[in-house]
Design a protein around this motif. Structure first.
Motif, PDB file in Angstrom:
ATOM      1  N   PRO A 128       2.739  -5.350  18.564  1.00 18.43           N
ATOM      2  CA  PRO A 128       1.404  -5.544  19.136  1.00 18.43           C
ATOM      3  C   PRO A 128       0.499  -6.336  18.191  1.00 18.43           C
ATOM      4  O   PRO A 128       0.735  -6.398  16.977  1.00 18.43           O
ATOM      5  N   ALA A 129      -0.530  -6.921  18.758  1.00 17.49           N
ATOM      6  CA  ALA A 129      -1.466  -7.749  17.984  1.00 17.49           C
ATOM      7  C   ALA A 129      -2.036  -7.005  16.777  1.00 17.49           C
ATOM      8  O   ALA A 129      -2.196  -7.579  15.702  1.00 17.49           O
ATOM      9  N   ALA A 130      -2.309  -5.718  16.938  1.00 11.98           N
ATOM     10  CA  ALA A 130      -2.910  -4.944  15.845  1.00 11.98           C
ATOM     11  C   ALA A 130      -1.999  -4.847  14.625  1.00 11.98           C
ATOM     12  O   ALA A 130      -2.466  -4.581  13.517  1.00 11.98           O
ATOM     13  N   ALA A 131      -0.724  -5.096  14.792  1.00  9.21           N
ATOM     14  CA  ALA A 131       0.233  -4.970  13.691  1.00  9.21           C
ATOM     15  C   ALA A 131       0.491  -6.278  12.965  1.00  9.21           C
ATOM     16  O   ALA A 131       1.259  -6.312  12.007  1.00  9.21           O
ATOM     17  N   THR A 132      -0.145  -7.366  13.390  1.00  7.87           N
ATOM     18  CA  THR A 132       0.148  -8.672  12.813  1.00  7.87           C
ATOM     19  C   THR A 132      -1.035  -9.222  12.034  1.00  7.87           C
ATOM     20  O   THR A 132      -2.188  -8.885  12.306  1.00  7.87           O
ATOM     21  N   LEU A 133      -0.736 -10.086  11.084  1.00  7.10           N
ATOM     22  CA  LEU A 133      -1.792 -10.693  10.279  1.00  7.10           C
ATOM     23  C   LEU A 133      -2.680 -11.615  11.107  1.00  7.10           C
ATOM     24  O   LEU A 133      -3.873 -11.730  10.858  1.00  7.10           O
ATOM     25  N   GLU A 134      -2.089 -12.280  12.114  1.00  5.14           N
ATOM     26  CA  GLU A 134      -2.838 -13.229  12.932  1.00  5.14           C
ATOM     27  C   GLU A 134      -3.617 -12.554  14.048  1.00  5.14           C
ATOM     28  O   GLU A 134      -4.416 -13.190  14.726  1.00  5.14           O
ATOM     29  N   GLY A 135      -3.341 -11.280  14.299  1.00  9.49           N
ATOM     30  CA  GLY A 135      -4.028 -10.575  15.377  1.00  9.49           C
ATOM     31  C   GLY A 135      -3.550 -10.962  16.760  1.00  9.49           C
ATOM     32  O   GLY A 135      -4.288 -10.841  17.735  1.00  9.49           O
ATOM     33  N   VAL A 136      -2.309 -11.446  16.862  1.00 15.12           N
ATOM     34  CA  VAL A 136      -1.715 -11.784  18.151  1.00 15.12           C
ATOM     35  C   VAL A 136      -0.352 -11.101  18.242  1.00 15.12           C
ATOM     36  O   VAL A 136       0.304 -10.857  17.231  1.00 15.12           O
ATOM     37  N   GLU A 137       0.069 -10.806  19.463  1.00 13.88           N
ATOM     38  CA  GLU A 137       1.377 -10.202  19.668  1.00 13.88           C
ATOM     39  C   GLU A 137       2.467 -11.129  19.127  1.00 13.88           C
ATOM     40  O   GLU A 137       2.402 -12.342  19.300  1.00 13.88           O
ATOM     41  N   VAL A 138       3.453 -10.548  18.463  1.00 12.73           N
ATOM     42  CA  VAL A 138       4.552 -11.328  17.889  1.00 12.73           C
ATOM     43  C   VAL A 138       5.866 -10.795  18.437  1.00 12.73           C
ATOM     44  O   VAL A 138       6.095  -9.589  18.471  1.00 12.73           O
ATOM     45  N   CYS A 139       6.720 -11.727  18.857  1.00  7.11           N
ATOM     46  CA  CYS A 139       8.021 -11.358  19.420  1.00  7.11           C
ATOM     47  C   CYS A 139       9.121 -12.054  18.627  1.00  7.11           C
ATOM     48  O   CYS A 139       9.073 -13.267  18.431  1.00  7.11           O
ATOM     49  N   TRP A 140      10.083 -11.277  18.169  1.00  2.00           N
ATOM     50  CA  TRP A 140      11.245 -11.811  17.470  1.00  2.00           C
ATOM     51  C   TRP A 140      12.453 -11.662  18.380  1.00  2.00           C
ATOM     52  O   TRP A 140      12.664 -10.606  18.968  1.00  2.00           O
ATOM     53  N   THR A 141      13.266 -12.708  18.476  1.00  2.00           N
ATOM     54  CA  THR A 141      14.489 -12.673  19.262  1.00  2.00           C
ATOM     55  C   THR A 141      15.660 -12.867  18.314  1.00  2.00           C
ATOM     56  O   THR A 141      15.643 -13.760  17.465  1.00  2.00           O
ATOM     57  N   PHE A 142      16.655 -12.003  18.462  1.00  2.00           N
ATOM     58  CA  PHE A 142      17.830 -12.087  17.606  1.00  2.00           C
ATOM     59  C   PHE A 142      19.035 -11.549  18.371  1.00  2.00           C
ATOM     60  O   PHE A 142      18.910 -10.978  19.461  1.00  2.00           O
ATOM     61  N   ALA A 143      20.209 -11.728  17.817  1.00  2.00           N
ATOM     62  CA  ALA A 143      21.454 -11.368  18.496  1.00  2.00           C
ATOM     63  C   ALA A 143      21.632  -9.849  18.569  1.00  2.00           C
ATOM     64  O   ALA A 143      21.397  -9.148  17.592  1.00  2.00           O
ATOM     65  N   ARG A 144      22.069  -9.389  19.728  1.00  2.00           N
ATOM     66  CA  ARG A 144      22.391  -7.963  19.877  1.00  2.00           C
ATOM     67  C   ARG A 144      23.487  -7.583  18.881  1.00  2.00           C
ATOM     68  O   ARG A 144      23.450  -6.509  18.300  1.00  2.00           O
ATOM     69  N   GLU A 145      24.433  -8.477  18.679  1.00  3.57           N
ATOM     70  CA  GLU A 145      25.525  -8.226  17.736  1.00  3.57           C
ATOM     71  C   GLU A 145      24.987  -8.020  16.316  1.00  3.57           C
ATOM     72  O   GLU A 145      25.524  -7.203  15.552  1.00  3.57           O
ATOM     73  N   LEU A 146      23.934  -8.739  15.940  1.00  2.00           N
ATOM     74  CA  LEU A 146      23.305  -8.560  14.637  1.00  2.00           C
ATOM     75  C   LEU A 146      22.764  -7.137  14.507  1.00  2.00           C
ATOM     76  O   LEU A 146      22.943  -6.484  13.472  1.00  2.00           O
ATOM     77  N   LEU A 147      22.131  -6.640  15.548  1.00  2.00           N
ATOM     78  CA  LEU A 147      21.607  -5.276  15.515  1.00  2.00           C
ATOM     79  C   LEU A 147      22.759  -4.278  15.421  1.00  2.00           C
ATOM     80  O   LEU A 147      22.704  -3.333  14.626  1.00  2.00           O
ATOM     81  N   ALA A 191       0.850  -1.196   0.000  1.00  2.00           N
ATOM     82  CA  ALA A 191       0.000   0.000   0.000  1.00  2.00           C
ATOM     83  C   ALA A 191       0.884   1.244   0.000  1.00  2.00           C
ATOM     84  O   ALA A 191       1.985   1.242   0.545  1.00  2.00           O
ATOM     85  N   PRO A 192       0.389   2.346  -0.596  1.00  2.00           N
ATOM     86  CA  PRO A 192       1.222   3.546  -0.678  1.00  2.00           C
ATOM     87  C   PRO A 192       1.517   4.173   0.682  1.00  2.00           C
ATOM     88  O   PRO A 192       2.514   4.838   0.853  1.00  2.00           O
ATOM     89  N   ARG A 193       0.688   3.953   1.653  1.00  2.00           N
ATOM     90  CA  ARG A 193       0.899   4.554   2.967  1.00  2.00           C
ATOM     91  C   ARG A 193       1.299   3.456   3.948  1.00  2.00           C
ATOM     92  O   ARG A 193       0.570   2.489   4.147  1.00  2.00           O
ATOM     93  N   MET A 194       2.458   3.628   4.552  1.00  2.00           N
ATOM     94  CA  MET A 194       2.961   2.606   5.472  1.00  2.00           C
ATOM     95  C   MET A 194       2.442   2.895   6.876  1.00  2.00           C
ATOM     96  O   MET A 194       2.649   3.987   7.396  1.00  2.00           O
ATOM     97  N   PRO A 195       1.757   1.923   7.480  1.00  2.00           N
ATOM     98  CA  PRO A 195       1.263   2.150   8.844  1.00  2.00           C
ATOM     99  C   PRO A 195       2.409   2.182   9.850  1.00  2.00           C
ATOM    100  O   PRO A 195       3.423   1.517   9.677  1.00  2.00           O
ATOM    101  N   THR A 196       2.234   2.981  10.890  1.00  2.00           N
ATOM    102  CA  THR A 196       3.214   3.078  11.959  1.00  2.00           C
ATOM    103  C   THR A 196       2.637   2.421  13.198  1.00  2.00           C
ATOM    104  O   THR A 196       1.477   2.630  13.535  1.00  2.00           O
ATOM    105  N   VAL A 197       3.451   1.613  13.858  1.00  2.00           N
ATOM    106  CA  VAL A 197       3.035   0.958  15.094  1.00  2.00           C
ATOM    107  C   VAL A 197       4.115   1.190  16.141  1.00  2.00           C
ATOM    108  O   VAL A 197       5.267   1.470  15.820  1.00  2.00           O
ATOM    109  N   SER A 198       3.743   1.055  17.367  1.00  2.00           N
ATOM    110  CA  SER A 198       4.706   1.137  18.458  1.00  2.00           C
ATOM    111  C   SER A 198       5.166  -0.280  18.775  1.00  2.00           C
ATOM    112  O   SER A 198       4.378  -1.117  19.199  1.00  2.00           O
ATOM    113  N   ALA A 199       6.432  -0.534  18.528  1.00  2.00           N
ATOM    114  CA  ALA A 199       7.031  -1.832  18.876  1.00  2.00           C
ATOM    115  C   ALA A 199       7.883  -1.624  20.123  1.00  2.00           C
ATOM    116  O   ALA A 199       8.208  -0.493  20.482  1.00  2.00           O
TER     117      ALA A 199
END
Length: 138
Positions: free
Chosen positions: A42-61, A17-25
């Motif tokens: 938050p759930a509102a930002a996901t296709l499944e309507g549930v909160e999603v959490c991603w875990t990754f390495a601090r070094e990667l960030l 979509a031309p307008r990208m939604p903004t969410v608070s992560a």
């Protein structure tokens, strides 16, 4: 001193979509798991309507703030002067998220104040982790 850092960030979801939604992560760092960063949507930002959490390495960030980095499910790269792209791959599809780079740098500075790079191993409780692992096998 607290052993957990949480910081809200404004995440812009990249979509067709031309307008990208903004969410608070929320970015999360815990000294008891010193190599990892979690990013929760938050759930509102996901296709499944549930909160999603991603875990990754601090070094990667850290690495992804300077140059394209990552293999597998999470890739991070700079985008222009003031944004960073976090790319999350799942069986359901790929999510591209833009975050202001200064917000990520602020978060990383706070994590490095809590646990400096190279000193993560000093904050691991290997005896407790081994006990938990052994308990899970019985």
């Amino acid at each position: 001193m607290s052993t957990v850092i949480e910081q809200a960030v404004e995440a812009r979801l990249v979509a067709a979509a031309p307008r990208m939604p903004t969410v608070s992560a929320t970015l999360h760092y815990d000294r008891s798991d010193p190599f990892a960063v979690r990013m929760t949507f938050p759930a509102a930002a996901t296709l499944e309507g549930v909160e999603v959490c991603w875990t990754f390495a601090r070094e990667l960030l850290d690495d992804g703030m300077e140059d394209a980095s990552g293999e597998g499910d999470v890739h991070i790269r700079p985008y222009g002067y003031d944004r960073t792209v976090l790319e999350f791959h799942a069986p359901e599809g790929t999510a591209l998220v833009h975050v202001r780079s200064h917000e990520l740098r602020r978060f990383l500075r706070r994590t490095h104040t809590l646990v400096p790079a190279g000193e993560e191993g000093q904050h691991l409780d290997l005896d407790q982790d081994l006990d938990q692992l052994m308990r899970d096998t019985c």
